[in-house]
Design a protein around this motif. Structure first.
Motif, PDB file in Angstrom:
ATOM      1  N   UNK A   1      -5.515   4.638  -9.838  1.00 21.00           N
ATOM      2  CA  UNK A   1      -6.514   3.869 -10.054  1.00 21.00           C
ATOM      3  C   UNK A   1      -7.007   2.689  -9.189  1.00 21.00           C
ATOM      4  N   UNK A   2      -5.854   2.711  -8.211  1.00 21.60           N
ATOM      5  CA  UNK A   2      -5.913   1.501  -7.123  1.00 21.60           C
ATOM      6  C   UNK A   2      -7.151   1.855  -6.219  1.00 21.60           C
ATOM      7  N   UNK A   3      -7.724   0.835  -5.538  1.00 17.51           N
ATOM      8  CA  UNK A   3      -8.765   1.156  -4.417  1.00 17.51           C
ATOM      9  C   UNK A   3      -8.128   2.293  -3.532  1.00 17.51           C
ATOM     10  N   UNK A   4      -9.122   3.030  -2.850  1.00 12.33           N
ATOM     11  CA  UNK A   4      -8.661   4.012  -1.846  1.00 12.33           C
ATOM     12  C   UNK A   4      -9.397   3.708  -0.620  1.00 12.33           C
ATOM     13  N   UNK A   5      -8.609   3.419   0.411  1.00 11.30           N
ATOM     14  CA  UNK A   5      -9.276   2.970   1.741  1.00 11.30           C
ATOM     15  C   UNK A   5      -8.743   4.291   2.447  1.00 11.30           C
ATOM     16  N   UNK A   6      -9.680   4.670   3.517  1.00 14.57           N
ATOM     17  CA  UNK A   6      -9.590   5.920   4.169  1.00 14.57           C
ATOM     18  C   UNK A   6      -9.456   5.443   5.675  1.00 14.57           C
TER      19      UNK A   6
ATOM     20  N   UNK B   1       0.965  -1.261  -0.085  1.00 14.51           N
ATOM     21  CA  UNK B   1       0.096  -0.126   0.108  1.00 14.51           C
ATOM     22  C   UNK B   1       1.027   1.341  -0.015  1.00 14.51           C
ATOM     23  N   UNK B   2       0.161   2.346  -0.178  1.00 12.03           N
ATOM     24  CA  UNK B   2       1.018   3.727  -0.236  1.00 12.03           C
ATOM     25  C   UNK B   2       0.095   4.624   0.354  1.00 12.03           C
ATOM     26  N   UNK B   3       0.621   5.454   1.408  1.00  6.34           N
ATOM     27  CA  UNK B   3      -0.119   6.380   2.158  1.00  6.34           C
ATOM     28  C   UNK B   3      -0.005   7.845   1.633  1.00  6.34           C
ATOM     29  N   UNK B   4      -1.258   8.273   1.682  1.00  4.41           N
ATOM     30  CA  UNK B   4      -1.348   9.891   1.134  1.00  4.41           C
ATOM     31  C   UNK B   4      -2.099  10.639   2.214  1.00  4.41           C
ATOM     32  N   UNK B   5      -1.371  11.783   2.649  1.00  6.32           N
ATOM     33  CA  UNK B   5      -1.893  12.891   3.244  1.00  6.32           C
ATOM     34  C   UNK B   5      -3.179  13.401   2.935  1.00  6.32           C
ATOM     35  N   UNK B   6      -3.995  13.971   3.811  1.00  2.22           N
ATOM     36  CA  UNK B   6      -5.061  14.650   3.402  1.00  2.22           C
ATOM     37  C   UNK B   6      -4.875  15.933   2.567  1.00  2.22           C
ATOM     38  N   UNK B   7      -3.654  16.561   2.571  1.00  2.57           N
ATOM     39  CA  UNK B   7      -3.583  17.786   1.536  1.00  2.57           C
ATOM     40  C   UNK B   7      -2.731  17.194   0.458  1.00  2.57           C
ATOM     41  N   UNK B   8      -2.651  15.971  -0.024  1.00  2.00           N
ATOM     42  CA  UNK B   8      -2.146  15.587  -1.178  1.00  2.00           C
ATOM     43  C   UNK B   8      -0.942  15.981  -1.670  1.00  2.00           C
ATOM     44  N   UNK B   9       0.025  15.822  -1.031  1.00  2.00           N
ATOM     45  CA  UNK B   9       1.296  16.126  -1.453  1.00  2.00           C
ATOM     46  C   UNK B   9       1.725  15.461  -3.118  1.00  2.00           C
ATOM     47  N   UNK B  10       2.393  16.325  -3.673  1.00  2.00           N
ATOM     48  CA  UNK B  10       2.580  15.641  -5.170  1.00  2.00           C
ATOM     49  C   UNK B  10       3.504  14.406  -4.991  1.00  2.00           C
ATOM     50  N   UNK B  11       4.428  14.333  -4.058  1.00  2.00           N
ATOM     51  CA  UNK B  11       5.334  13.209  -3.924  1.00  2.00           C
ATOM     52  C   UNK B  11       5.051  12.375  -3.558  1.00  2.00           C
ATOM     53  N   UNK B  12       3.706  12.392  -2.581  1.00  2.00           N
ATOM     54  CA  UNK B  12       3.032  10.976  -2.254  1.00  2.00           C
ATOM     55  C   UNK B  12       2.114  10.341  -3.258  1.00  2.00           C
ATOM     56  N   UNK B  13       1.583  11.560  -4.272  1.00  2.00           N
ATOM     57  CA  UNK B  13       0.786  11.091  -5.244  1.00  2.00           C
ATOM     58  C   UNK B  13       1.689  10.294  -6.377  1.00  2.00           C
ATOM     59  N   UNK B  14       2.919  10.690  -6.484  1.00  2.00           N
ATOM     60  CA  UNK B  14       3.686  10.056  -7.420  1.00  2.00           C
ATOM     61  C   UNK B  14       4.178   8.703  -6.902  1.00  2.00           C
ATOM     62  N   UNK B  15       4.281   8.417  -5.529  1.00  2.00           N
ATOM     63  CA  UNK B  15       4.781   7.132  -4.997  1.00  2.00           C
ATOM     64  C   UNK B  15       3.599   6.173  -5.151  1.00  2.00           C
ATOM     65  N   UNK B  16       2.427   7.089  -4.989  1.00  2.00           N
ATOM     66  CA  UNK B  16       1.210   5.982  -5.154  1.00  2.00           C
ATOM     67  C   UNK B  16       1.136   5.294  -6.295  1.00  2.00           C
ATOM     68  N   UNK B  17       1.341   6.248  -7.380  1.00  2.00           N
ATOM     69  CA  UNK B  17       1.197   5.604  -8.832  1.00  2.00           C
ATOM     70  C   UNK B  17       2.232   4.544  -9.148  1.00  2.00           C
ATOM     71  N   UNK B  18       3.161   4.405  -8.283  1.00  2.00           N
ATOM     72  CA  UNK B  18       4.251   3.493  -8.559  1.00  2.00           C
ATOM     73  C   UNK B  18       4.449   2.246  -7.734  1.00  2.00           C
ATOM     74  N   UNK B  19       3.095   2.038  -6.814  1.00  2.00           N
ATOM     75  CA  UNK B  19       2.880   0.898  -6.138  1.00  2.00           C
ATOM     76  C   UNK B  19       1.915   0.037  -6.556  1.00  2.00           C
ATOM     77  N   UNK B  20       1.816  -1.070  -6.229  1.00  2.00           N
ATOM     78  CA  UNK B  20       0.727  -1.851  -6.800  1.00  2.00           C
ATOM     79  C   UNK B  20      -0.310  -2.399  -5.825  1.00  2.00           C
TER      80      UNK B  20
END
Length: 241
Positions: free
Chosen positions: A185-190, A133-152
């Motif tokens: 595109x992955x499932x988003x669990x909150x 999984x990949x964690x993204x904070x509520x304020x959606x940092x670009x770095x974390x979004x980029x990491x999320x795109x590169x995980x499965x």
């Protein structure tokens, strides 16, 4: 329908209590059991959950003890989704190859890898079919979004603001729509701060694919009937209006 994800402390207060609680989670209709691997250094967890991890580890430092608990849950509930959460330093102690084999044996390939600093380990896991999984904070940092795109694996999105937000993403629904538009595109669990049926309904109405419940469900561990009712109640809140 949004999945209800309930946190389960492995080995605290005892292995027997962990197994008993897993049965109650299943009875209540929990969609995914999130179970940890204890450690003496849960540096990114809150005091309540982190304290339980430390106390369990004080009782037994043998990781096989905790892996066997997960195996017992899988054997008793073969259709139950299980999500394993562990720290990178614990994974190194267990052994990456051993852990990968364990996950495949149990058909439990989704994990939260906490404190990940070694991309080689993460890549080895993903190359061998383990979904990280990949964690993204509520304020959606670009770095974390980029990491999320590169995980499965799924995306673990912070469910509530702590003051800082990205412009145009004031609500959880806004955040999820933004991520989708960015190609996530992955499932988003909150999770983080989800404690009642109203919180779960918020996640569901925002389009979240899952809602993590941690401390709120663990605090009902010694009231079996109340625990089952609570899970049923939050489960009912996942039906989107």
């Amino acid at each position: 329908m949004t999945k209800v994800i309930c946190y389960l402390s492995n080995g605290f207060p005892s292995i027997e209590k962990t197994l008993e609680t897993a049965d109650l989670y299943v009875e209540g209709g929990c969609d995914i059991i999130e179970i940890d691997i204890p450690t003496d250094n849960p540096f990114l967890d809150n005091e309540f959950i982190g304290g339980r991890m430390r106390k369990a580890f004080e009782q037994n430092q043998n990781y096989d003890y905790y892996l066997e608990t997960i195996r017992k849950i899988r054997e008793k509930h073969p259709e139950q989704e299980i999500l394993i959460v562990l720290y990178e330093h614990s994974l190194k102690d267990i052994g990456v190859e051993k852990f990968i084999e364990f996950c495949h044996q149990l058909h439990t390939e989704d994990i939260i890898l906490v404190g990940n600093e070694d991309n080689q380990i993460k890549n080895e896991l993903m190359e061998n079919g383990i979904r990280v999984s990949s964690y993204i904070q509520y304020h959606l940092p670009d770095e974390e979004i980029g990491m999320a795109k590169n995980t499965n694996g799924f995306i673990y999105l912070q469910a509530k603001s702590v003051g800082k937000v990205r412009e145009g993403c004031e609500t959880l629904r806004d955040c999820i729509e933004y991520l989708r538009n960015e190609g996530v595109n992955q499932p988003i669990y909150c999770g983080v701060g989800i404690s009642n049926k109203e919180d779960v309904a918020m996640v569901s109405n925002a389009g979240g694919n899952g809602a993590f419940i941690g401390s709120a469900v663990l605090k009902k561990q010694n009231q079996p009937n109340e625990l089952v009712h609570f899970i049923q109640e939050v489960k009912a809140a996942t039906i989107r209006g």
